[in-house]
Design an enzyme around this catalytic site. Structure first.
Site: not given
Ligand code: PAF
Length: 288
Positions: A34, A38, A40-41, A154, A180
């Site tokens: 979304m 950061h 982690g992404h 998550d 992370v």
């Molecule tokens: O983890 C997230 O950022 C969101 O839940 C996702 C998986 C991109 C779905 O909108």
């Protein structure tokens, strides 16, 4: 050096690009996000870039996974910065659709899942996983990737997404990567940006509570209630923290355990000031 990344807004266009790569025998990784990227992404993007020939990052603040009372309007948005960071980590394209492309007028079809979505996050956020599963299913159809990458932070999301992929025979391989953390242990999250200095200081109570459960388990404590109570005691030491739940669950059923085993997972959701944060850790330790 700024590295350019291809920004694609239309589902048909990104699907065409991905199909062209795949017809040429190349593999494709998808990192659904979304935005407000950061480290982690970035670790997910780097893993995809290492495993796959091409990586697509989706950046879409999905309205259906927010309840009307939640932070959809204030959720941090930083598309240009995100594109630069995604490119730097190895992304080839960013899919950033407008709402009208994802939820056109008359949109009426959702993915719902029994059981796993009713507990933990689902209990506090009853419509959340319907929104998550619907958008992830759509993203996997729009970007028919060979692999898709999700963060372990998550935890319940990874469990319900894997179950959807299995139940609906979606052909993408789901990969889950470790959480992370900041140097003091706080799990990286886009929502950490909401914390003021005092809240940020106290937000470390989440990881402290999880580590307390791990330490007790390592010392031989397996009673689920004792582990839960120990986590709550740590959270109570932080005056700005208010626990939504602190539990020890089975990673397959997400049901609370009476007796913890090595695979059991400590999970919690805590409001720190006005910000709701989540984190988790296997009781046998994060390396597991
Ligand atoms: O983890 C997230 O950022 C969101 O839940 C996702 C998986 C991109 C779905 O909108």
């Amino acid at each position: 050096v700024r590295i350019a990344v291809r920004q694609i807004a239309e589902p048909e266009e990104v699907r065409g690009v991905v199909r062209t790569w795949q017809v040429g025998g190349l593999t494709v990784g998808l990192v659904p996000t979304m935005g407000a990227l950061h480290d982690g992404h970035l670790s997910l993007i780097r893993a995809s870039a290492a495993d796959c020939d091409h990586t697509v990052v989706s950046i879409y603040v999905n309205p259906t996974q927010f309840a009307p009372t939640e932070d959809l309007a204030s959720y941090p948005r930083s598309l240009e910065r995100d594109c630069t960071r995604a490119a730097g980590a190895g992304a080839d394209a960013v899919f950033c659709p407008p709402d009208r492309a994802m939820y056109p007028d008359g949109f009426a079809t959702y993915v719902v899942q029994d059981g796993l979505t009713d507990v933990l996050e689902g209990r506090s956020r009853p419509t959340h996983f319907r929104g998550v599963l619907t958008v992830v299913c759509k993203l996997l159809n729009i970007v028919p990737a060979d692999r898709a990458y999700f963060g372990r932070k998550d935890f319940q999301q990874t469990v319900v997404v894997r179950r959807m992929v299995r139940d609906l025979n979606l052909p993408t391989d789901i990969r889950v990567l470790p959480t992370v953390r900041e140097p003091d242990g706080l799990a990286m999250s886009s929502r950490n940006a909401y914390l003021n200095d005092e809240e940020r200081g106290q937000a470390v109570c989440l990881v402290r509570a999880l580590r307390r459960a791990c330490a007790l388990f390592a010392g031989g404590e397996t009673d689920g209630d004792a582990l839960r109570q120990a986590m709550r005691s740590v959270l109570e030491e932080a005056p700005l923290a208010c626990a939504d739940y602190a539990d020890v669950v089975d990673p397959d059923t997400l049901e609370p355990v009476e007796v913890a085993a090595g695979k059991s997972v400590a999970v919690l959701a805590v409001r720190v000031g006005g910000t709701r944060l989540i984190d988790n850790m296997p009781v046998a330790g994060e390396a597991i």
